[in-house]
Structure formats: structure tokens, C-alpha cells
Design a protein around this motif. Sequence first.
Motif, PDB file in Angstrom:
ATOM      1  N   SER A 116       0.794  -1.272  -0.147  1.00 50.60           N
ATOM      2  CA  SER A 116       0.233   0.168   0.018  1.00 50.60           C
ATOM      3  C   SER A 116       1.028   1.176  -0.069  1.00 50.60           C
ATOM      4  CB  SER A 116      -0.953   0.002   1.302  1.00 50.60           C
ATOM      5  OG  SER A 116      -1.593   1.130   1.525  1.00 50.60           O
ATOM      6  N   LYS A 117       0.544   2.209  -0.776  1.00 54.17           N
ATOM      7  CA  LYS A 117       1.492   3.433  -0.896  1.00 54.17           C
ATOM      8  C   LYS A 117       1.340   4.367   0.515  1.00 54.17           C
ATOM      9  CE  LYS A 117       2.006   5.375  -4.816  1.00 54.17           C
ATOM     10  NZ  LYS A 117       3.381   5.339  -4.922  1.00 54.17           N
ATOM     11  N   PRO A 118       2.400   4.459   1.371  1.00 57.20           N
ATOM     12  CA  PRO A 118       2.248   5.156   2.334  1.00 57.20           C
ATOM     13  C   PRO A 118       1.880   6.776   2.248  1.00 57.20           C
ATOM     14  CG  PRO A 118       4.520   4.533   2.070  1.00 57.20           C
ATOM     15  CD  PRO A 118       3.558   3.930   0.925  1.00 57.20           C
ATOM     16  N   VAL A 119       1.811   7.192   3.280  1.00 56.69           N
ATOM     17  CA  VAL A 119       1.579   8.877   3.208  1.00 56.69           C
ATOM     18  C   VAL A 119       2.488   9.511   4.116  1.00 56.69           C
ATOM     19  CG1 VAL A 119      -0.841   8.906   2.293  1.00 56.69           C
ATOM     20  CG2 VAL A 119      -0.418   8.962   4.829  1.00 56.69           C
ATOM     21  N   ILE A 120       2.908  10.749   3.876  1.00 52.76           N
ATOM     22  CA  ILE A 120       4.003  11.331   4.694  1.00 52.76           C
ATOM     23  C   ILE A 120       3.263  12.234   5.511  1.00 52.76           C
ATOM     24  CG2 ILE A 120       5.954  12.538   5.065  1.00 52.76           C
ATOM     25  CD1 ILE A 120       5.377  11.270   1.696  1.00 52.76           C
ATOM     26  N   VAL A 121       3.471  12.524   7.111  1.00 54.02           N
ATOM     27  CA  VAL A 121       2.976  13.407   7.877  1.00 54.02           C
ATOM     28  C   VAL A 121       3.856  14.106   8.528  1.00 54.02           C
ATOM     29  CG1 VAL A 121       1.354  13.584   9.775  1.00 54.02           C
ATOM     30  CG2 VAL A 121       0.730  12.005   8.251  1.00 54.02           C
ATOM     31  N   VAL A 122       3.827  15.360   8.601  1.00 59.35           N
ATOM     32  CA  VAL A 122       4.941  16.157   9.236  1.00 59.35           C
ATOM     33  C   VAL A 122       4.163  17.139  10.298  1.00 59.35           C
ATOM     34  CG1 VAL A 122       6.532  15.996   7.163  1.00 59.35           C
ATOM     35  CG2 VAL A 122       4.962  17.902   7.380  1.00 59.35           C
ATOM     36  N   THR A 123       4.995  17.862  10.934  1.00 61.70           N
ATOM     37  CA  THR A 123       4.428  18.931  11.789  1.00 61.70           C
ATOM     38  C   THR A 123       4.415  20.202  11.114  1.00 61.70           C
ATOM     39  OG1 THR A 123       6.457  19.728  12.708  1.00 61.70           O
ATOM     40  CG2 THR A 123       5.688  17.410  13.816  1.00 61.70           C
ATOM     41  N   GLU A 124       3.650  21.212  11.756  1.00 67.55           N
ATOM     42  CA  GLU A 124       3.524  22.435  11.019  1.00 67.55           C
ATOM     43  C   GLU A 124       4.939  23.363  11.101  1.00 67.55           C
ATOM     44  OE1 GLU A 124      -0.136  25.001  11.079  1.00 67.55           O
ATOM     45  OE2 GLU A 124      -0.405  24.057  12.910  1.00 67.55           O
ATOM     46  N   LYS A 125       5.581  23.031  12.003  1.00 66.06           N
ATOM     47  CA  LYS A 125       6.988  23.526  12.011  1.00 66.06           C
ATOM     48  C   LYS A 125       7.791  22.910  10.845  1.00 66.06           C
ATOM     49  CE  LYS A 125      10.615  23.478  15.304  1.00 66.06           C
ATOM     50  NZ  LYS A 125      10.943  23.260  17.056  1.00 66.06           N
ATOM     51  N   ASP A 126       7.610  21.775  10.504  1.00 68.36           N
ATOM     52  CA  ASP A 126       8.522  21.254   9.567  1.00 68.36           C
ATOM     53  C   ASP A 126       8.119  21.921   8.268  1.00 68.36           C
ATOM     54  OD1 ASP A 126      10.008  19.262  11.143  1.00 68.36           O
ATOM     55  OD2 ASP A 126       8.185  17.972  11.439  1.00 68.36           O
ATOM     56  N   TYR A 127       6.832  22.042   8.107  1.00 69.60           N
ATOM     57  CA  TYR A 127       6.234  22.633   7.131  1.00 69.60           C
ATOM     58  C   TYR A 127       6.593  24.142   6.638  1.00 69.60           C
ATOM     59  CZ  TYR A 127       2.906  25.065   3.924  1.00 69.60           C
ATOM     60  OH  TYR A 127       2.372  25.972   2.758  1.00 69.60           O
ATOM     61  N   ASP A 128       6.382  24.936   7.714  1.00 66.12           N
ATOM     62  CA  ASP A 128       6.987  26.199   7.602  1.00 66.12           C
ATOM     63  C   ASP A 128       8.352  26.365   7.520  1.00 66.12           C
ATOM     64  OD1 ASP A 128       4.728  27.844   7.798  1.00 66.12           O
ATOM     65  OD2 ASP A 128       4.225  26.806   9.740  1.00 66.12           O
ATOM     66  N   ARG A 129       9.382  25.375   8.059  1.00 69.48           N
ATOM     67  CA  ARG A 129      10.786  25.493   7.597  1.00 69.48           C
ATOM     68  C   ARG A 129      11.066  25.383   6.218  1.00 69.48           C
ATOM     69  NH1 ARG A 129      12.076  20.958  10.004  1.00 69.48           N
ATOM     70  NH2 ARG A 129      11.652  21.724  12.163  1.00 69.48           N
ATOM     71  N   ASP A 130      10.369  24.766   5.602  1.00 68.99           N
ATOM     72  CA  ASP A 130      10.696  24.498   4.033  1.00 68.99           C
ATOM     73  C   ASP A 130       9.697  23.615   3.144  1.00 68.99           C
ATOM     74  OD1 ASP A 130      12.006  24.458   1.615  1.00 68.99           O
ATOM     75  OD2 ASP A 130      13.671  23.295   2.175  1.00 68.99           O
ATOM     76  N   PRO A 131       8.539  24.500   2.977  1.00 65.63           N
ATOM     77  CA  PRO A 131       7.418  23.880   2.403  1.00 65.63           C
ATOM     78  C   PRO A 131       7.983  23.149   1.224  1.00 65.63           C
ATOM     79  CG  PRO A 131       7.374  26.199   2.335  1.00 65.63           C
ATOM     80  CD  PRO A 131       8.218  25.781   3.300  1.00 65.63           C
ATOM     81  N   MET A 132       8.743  23.821   0.062  1.00 67.26           N
ATOM     82  CA  MET A 132       9.154  23.580  -1.034  1.00 67.26           C
ATOM     83  C   MET A 132       9.964  22.247  -1.286  1.00 67.26           C
ATOM     84  SD  MET A 132       7.705  25.658  -2.951  1.00 67.26           S
ATOM     85  CE  MET A 132       8.315  25.163  -4.603  1.00 67.26           C
ATOM     86  N   THR A 133      10.913  21.734  -0.348  1.00 68.74           N
ATOM     87  CA  THR A 133      11.711  20.817  -0.287  1.00 68.74           C
ATOM     88  C   THR A 133      10.632  19.684  -0.035  1.00 68.74           C
ATOM     89  OG1 THR A 133      13.428  21.747   0.681  1.00 68.74           O
ATOM     90  CG2 THR A 133      13.599  19.380   1.024  1.00 68.74           C
ATOM     91  N   LEU A 134       9.431  19.658   0.661  1.00 68.02           N
ATOM     92  CA  LEU A 134       8.562  18.712   1.285  1.00 68.02           C
ATOM     93  C   LEU A 134       7.748  18.156  -0.166  1.00 68.02           C
ATOM     94  CD1 LEU A 134       7.341  19.723   4.740  1.00 68.02           C
ATOM     95  CD2 LEU A 134       8.807  17.756   4.137  1.00 68.02           C
ATOM     96  N   LYS A 135       7.500  19.296  -1.129  1.00 70.85           N
ATOM     97  CA  LYS A 135       6.967  18.979  -2.281  1.00 70.85           C
ATOM     98  C   LYS A 135       7.904  17.907  -3.033  1.00 70.85           C
ATOM     99  CE  LYS A 135       4.396  23.180  -1.900  1.00 70.85           C
ATOM    100  NZ  LYS A 135       4.091  24.507  -2.697  1.00 70.85           N
ATOM    101  N   GLY A 136       9.156  17.809  -2.882  1.00 71.21           N
ATOM    102  CA  GLY A 136      10.037  17.105  -3.556  1.00 71.21           C
ATOM    103  C   GLY A 136       9.688  15.631  -3.547  1.00 71.21           C
ATOM    104  N   LEU A 137       8.744  15.177  -2.734  1.00 68.22           N
ATOM    105  CA  LEU A 137       8.634  13.959  -2.418  1.00 68.22           C
ATOM    106  C   LEU A 137       7.583  13.322  -3.273  1.00 68.22           C
ATOM    107  CD1 LEU A 137       8.754  14.034   1.672  1.00 68.22           C
ATOM    108  CD2 LEU A 137      10.165  12.601   0.094  1.00 68.22           C
ATOM    109  N   HIS A 138       7.236  13.978  -4.083  1.00 65.20           N
ATOM    110  CA  HIS A 138       6.045  13.340  -5.179  1.00 65.20           C
ATOM    111  C   HIS A 138       6.953  12.154  -5.765  1.00 65.20           C
ATOM    112  CE1 HIS A 138       3.031  13.559  -8.201  1.00 65.20           C
ATOM    113  NE2 HIS A 138       4.044  13.071  -9.201  1.00 65.20           N
TER     114      HIS A 138
END
Length: 405
Positions: free
Chosen positions: A334-356
Motif C-alpha cells: 500500500s502506498k504510504p503517506v507522509i505526515v509532518v508537523t507544521e513547524k517542519d512545513y514552515d521551515r521548508d515547504p518547497m523541499t517537502l513537495k519534492g517527495l512526489h
Amino acid sequence: MENLKKSVIKIAYTRDHANLPSPQRSLIPFLYMASSLYKLGLSLRHHFYLYGIFRKHRLPVPVISVGNLTWGGNGKTPMVEFIALWLAGSGISPLILNRGYAGGDEARMLRRHLSGSSIKVGIGADRRATAAWYFNKYGYVESQSSTLTEKHCLEQVGNLPKSEKIGAVILDDGMQHWSLHHDLEVVMFNGITLLGNGQLLPLGPLREPLAALKRADVAIIHHANLVSAQNIEDFVIMLRKIKDSLTVVFTEMCPLFFFEVTNINSIISLGTFSKSVVLCVSAIGSADAFVQTMQKIGAYHVDRLDFSDHHVFQDRDIELIKIKLEELEKKFASKPVIVVTEKDYDRDPMTLKGLHPYRVFALRSQLQIMHTKGCSENSFKTLLESAVRVKLSSVRRYSELKVCS
């Protein structure tokens, strides 16, 4: 460097060093020496303030300090937000002073949450200079007695005035910021890790000796819902031995919803991932609390990848996360999903988008005061109000309340 940070953290939260692996034990003599030097520097700094070599300055409005005795994961930023919203709701426009440490992820999160309100977030290492800049731009509440009376009376009829003038300052991470006078000292503790091995940095997690608690007015035990009642009771007894008059408050982080990092305006219910495989990825001070919260929310399987607090994700980190995701996908079909905290999101949202093509979600949570014997949200707010009122109204504070009666 990341592995070294993890080793130091492991040592700081292990009481019996004999149980540590040999590579980590080899670090202890160096950490002990550094801790001794840190203690000496702390003592010198304290005496410089004590004898007036370093000056302590007063701001013209009440200052509420929210800080801690240990590093990271104590809930300072959510508590700062809680107090700021309460002040704004009471008709007092607050200024949050944040030093912008490690890229300013906490400050960005505060600004995002509080945009559109009367709350201002000032960022800068020299917080006295930052405060002066905001006072010059917006002004500050000068009429001490009449302003407080007016606000208290209007509060009773729900008709609070809107003002850009700053009426209070919240000092984020302020306990060791001795150059400014504090009218209320709030110290945060992580209920999961508490005091670790009880040693000073970097051998342990303590930023000051426990005797510093004598300066505190309120002790907040954060993540208290994730800790046994016995551990909490033992810790409170220890706090009371240091300062019997200390007000002790318990808090928790209540999850609200998820949002997808590619669409910050999305609102996804907590039950959405009940049948999903979830990988928790975080670079925060208390990853255990984040993972435990995700487990309580419910998912088919919860796994984790932890990085040190404020870590900025690099390309190699993204590759490491993808390898972990592929392992989970192969194991559970099953394809897993990633969950981060808001602090992780605000630190670098663009890098997290690279997990596509994997989807990344951030968990939106909110601090809440736990209702326990002798403590509630209302009693804590009363304490905050008292601290602000004493500063604003001086000796006339009691007689002014009678105006509304």
C-alpha cells in the motif's frame, strides 16, 4: 553532524550512561568538560547582572516571558500563541518577540496562524531593539489606569476596542534573556522527557541549574496527557520543593486536522488515514509526542524518521525518506503517506513537495489547558490577567474594578 547531534541528545536523556553504546560513551568526557565551561560562563553572566555590569531594561508595557530550562520540544511556541490570542481577545494588542533562531520556522508559523489579528510578531536577536522599532511604529499603551478600567468594563459587555497600540510583550524563549525585565515568568517542561539526565548543556539538556525555578511564576508541564499520572505527581513534588508557591499548569496538544503541503487551504479530517500506512517525518524537539499523537489518532501502521530540532531537509534526506517509503510500500502493499508537523512545513515547504509521487500532509494542532484539580484554563487566564493588571494599573488596580460594579 546529524548523527553526532543524535548521539548528544541520547546521552542527555539517558541517566545511566553505562547502558550507552561504546561510541556514545566515548563522547562523555568531552561533553563533561564543555558542560563545566558552560556552567562557569553561566555563573559569570549571572554575577555580571547581579552587580550591575550588565544592565536589565524595563519595557513600558507588561512583559510575559515564555521559556524553559531544557532544550527543545517544551511547547513554548504554542503557549506563546495561546497567550497572544488571549491578550488580543481581551482588547490588548500584543507584540511577540522571537529571536528567529535556526531559520525562523517558529516565527513563520506564528505569523501564518496570527495573520489578520492585532498581534504583531517581531523577529531579531536584539529583542530590545526590535521592541523599540515596533513601539516607534505603532505606539504603546501609555494611559495606565484609565485604559485598564475602560478595557475591563467593555469586556463585560463584549465590546472591546480595536487598537494597534502595543499593550503587552510576549518574550518567546525568554527565560535566559536576562537583559529585559519580566513581569511574569512562565517556564515550560516536556512531560515526556522532563529533565533528562539532570546535567547542564551539552552533557545534559539543562540550560540553567534547577535553582533558576525560583525566578518562575508558572510551571507548565506540556504533553501531560502522554505521561503517567505517577510521573507527573513525582515531578510536581520536586518542583514544589524548589519553590512552594509555583503555580503548576498541565497542557496538551489537541490535533485539529491535516492539510496537504501542496494546498495549505485544504482541511482533511483526522479520521482520513485510519486505513493508511503513515510515515511520521519530523525535525522537532519532541518527536515522541508527535508520533504518539499520530498513533492515538489512528492509522493502520505508523512508522517514523526523526531528525534533530530545526534540521533543514537536504537532498540526501529526501532520498532517505523515499527509501523508507519504498520499504513500507513493499511491506504493506500500500502506498504510504507522509505526515509532518507544521513547524517542519514552515521551515521548508518547497523541499517537502519534492517527495512526489508520495503525498505529504501536515498536522494542525492547538495547545489546550488540561482541567485538573486546582488548575483550569480560566484560572490560568486569571493569573495572566493579574500580571498584566499589576503592571498597567499599579496601586490603583483594585479601586478601578469597582467602577464597573
